[in-house]
Design a protein around this motif. Structure first.
Motif, short mmCIF file in Angstrom:
data_model
loop_
_atom_site.label_atom_id
_atom_site.label_comp_id
_atom_site.label_asym_id
_atom_site.label_seq_id
_atom_site.Cartn_x
_atom_site.Cartn_y
_atom_site.Cartn_z
N THR A 74 -3.27 -6.30 -2.08
CA THR A 74 -2.45 -5.10 -2.18
C THR A 74 -1.21 -5.27 -3.05
OG1 THR A 74 -1.22 -5.66 -0.15
CG2 THR A 74 -3.21 -4.30 0.09
N THR A 83 -12.88 0.59 1.86
CA THR A 83 -12.00 -0.39 2.49
C THR A 83 -12.63 -0.95 3.76
OG1 THR A 83 -10.00 0.66 1.62
CG2 THR A 83 -9.72 -0.75 3.53
N ILE A 131 0.85 -1.20 0.00
CA ILE A 131 0.00 0.00 0.00
C ILE A 131 0.88 1.25 0.00
CG2 ILE A 131 -1.76 1.32 1.26
CD1 ILE A 131 -2.74 -1.32 2.45
N ARG A 174 -8.13 -3.18 -1.25
CA ARG A 174 -7.56 -3.23 0.10
C ARG A 174 -8.52 -3.92 1.06
NH1 ARG A 174 -5.63 2.09 -0.93
NH2 ARG A 174 -7.40 2.98 0.16
#
Length: 455
Positions: free
Chosen positions: A387, A299, A248, A382
């Motif tokens: 990721t 998310t 990320i 995510r």
């Protein structure tokens, strides 16, 4: 049909209610940067330039830390969706160990950025001031990470208001800190650019203290027993969090890095071009706060549904967020196309800069929709704990395609600022296409796996 409409309406309201406080928090955080710029400008061009350069480099570290610690949010959301309250405290403690590790490592790296300034051929009047800015701000990095850990715990629990309240309290404290340390108010020594960094660093530690105070005394956290027993670090768990969080961080840095690199190229074209670029980028950055907040809310909600075992709902929430984000940015693009002169008038009355900025806003209108789709797709992935592939997608879209196209059209072919922004359009559009294709493939795979398991 009416049931489906009521379901989508309920889901949209839930996403927007989560995203609202995050939007306000991020605008308040941008307001702190705006205040630093205004107050530095009153101390002269050298201090203003040093704060601008120092904060730009520091922002890369900031984003890296945010990305690495952000993994706490989807992990907690999964546990919350599964109703596994007993495991949330342990997940938070391991995330806290990760945050402390990242914060400590960030200090020498930030010092390294300061040491690199002479290699960048920075103006000798600005370089030492920017270097001091970075060295002082480095000591705020552990505080930043300690602030992020409880923030993402709250977000994983679908509680986004605390971060908004903390940012609201920190804004006036930042003004006070700048007055004391930049200007030398109340008998403090005037530190200039380094004073702005000190004010920011102190604010980050205060933000961490506020967030931990909220966790300690907030009634909603009593059942989680966050402070009754602190779990020791476990290397396997720490690596699991980093394995999710580091991609990320890298993905965020790759995207922001492309914009920074284009800004460097723009600076070689002249001051009018650079001023117009700054205007267009500032407006685009403000509007980006909306889909960014929706992405963070996606998310949380996708992770919560996935943790509860409802994969269909998780995927549906992801696509709903993509639609919401794309719709908002389509509206923003429409405003850019209809009223570019009105928008530019808020920033400048210089006719040369105005004409150039308007032409860049038309390019910005082209990537607004793509920007909304790519950040929403990222947020949904995510939530599904995907990721690594999005990181590779960002690398390809922004650095194998976007930046080379910007250089080719803008510099090599001599098109200028519009060519550089054309590269941004290409990079963001490719990222949007690839990330949402990835979301479709991952979502379909998870739904099919669930159906197969059920039979």
């Amino acid at each position: 049909m009416s049931f489906q409409w009521s379901l989508w309406k309920r889901e949209a309201v839930g996403t927007l209610l989560l995203a609202g406080p995050l939007t306000v928090a991020q605008l308040l955080q941008m307001g702190m940067g705006f205040i630093d710029t205004v107050m530095a400008g009153r101390m002269g061009a050298a201090v203003l330039a040093a704060v601008g350069l120092g904060s730009s480099l520091w922002a890369l570290m900031l984003l890296g830390c945010i990305g690495a610690v952000m993994a706490i949010s989807p992990l907690v959301a999964h546990l919350n969706g599964a109703g596994d309250e007993a495991a949330i405290a342990d997940e938070f403690h391991q995330g806290l160990w990760v945050a402390m590790l990242v914060g400590i490592v960030a200090v020498p790296i930030t010092y390294g950025l300061a040491a690199m300034l002479p290699l960048l051929n920075v103006d000798p009047e600005i370089a030492p001031l920017a270097s001091e800015y970075l060295k002082v701000s480095a000591w705020g990095m552990p505080g930043l990470c300690l602030y992020l850990a409880p923030r993402y715990l709250n977000e994983g629990l679908s509680n986004t208001k605390p971060v908004m309240l903390v940012q609201f309290l920190l804004l006036p404290l930042n003004v006070l800190g700048n007055y004391l340390f930049m200007y030398g108010g109340w008998g403090f020594p005037a530190m200039g650019a380094a004073g702005a960094a000190l004010s920011t660093a102190i604010g980050l530690w205060l933000g961490a203290a506020m967030m931990f105070g909220y966790l300690r005394f907030g009634r909603r956290f009593q059942s989680l027993a966050l402070f009754s027993h602190f779990h020791a670090p476990r290397s396997r768990e720490i690596w699991r969090i980093l394995k999710l969080g580091l991609p990320i961080a890298i993905a965020i840095i790759l995207e922001v890095g492309m914009f920074s690199a284009v800004a460097v190229l723009m600076g070689t074209l002249g001051k009018v071009e650079m001023a117009a670029h700054q205007i267009a980028l500032n407006y685009a950055g403000l509007m980006f706060m909306l889909p960014l907040s929706i992405s963070q809310a996606i998310t949380i909600r996708v992770g919560h549904a996935a943790g509860a075992g409802d994969v269909r709902l998780a995927v549906a929430r992801g696509w709903l967020g993509v639609v919401l984000s794309g719709g908002i940015m389509a509206l923003s693009a429409t405003l850019l196309l209809l009223f570019p002169d009105v928008i530019v008038a808020f920033y400048t009355n210089d006719p040369e800069v105005t004409a150039m900025a308007i032409s860049l806003l038309f390019a910005a209108a082209l990537f607004q929709f793509s920007d909304g789709l790519q950040v929403a797709g990222s947020g949904a992935l995510r939530g599904l704990k995907d990721t690594a592939v999005p990181m590779v997608i960002n690398m390809v879209a922004y650095w194998a395609v976007g930046f080379p196209v910007a250089w080719l059209i803008g510099i090599y072919w001599g098109v200028g600022p519009q060519g550089l922004w054309g590269g941004l359009v290409v990079g963001l559009t490719l990222a949007a296409l690839l990330l949402n294709t990835r979301l479709f493939l991952v979502g379909r795979k998870k739904v099919l796996h669930t159906q197969f398991s059920a039979t």
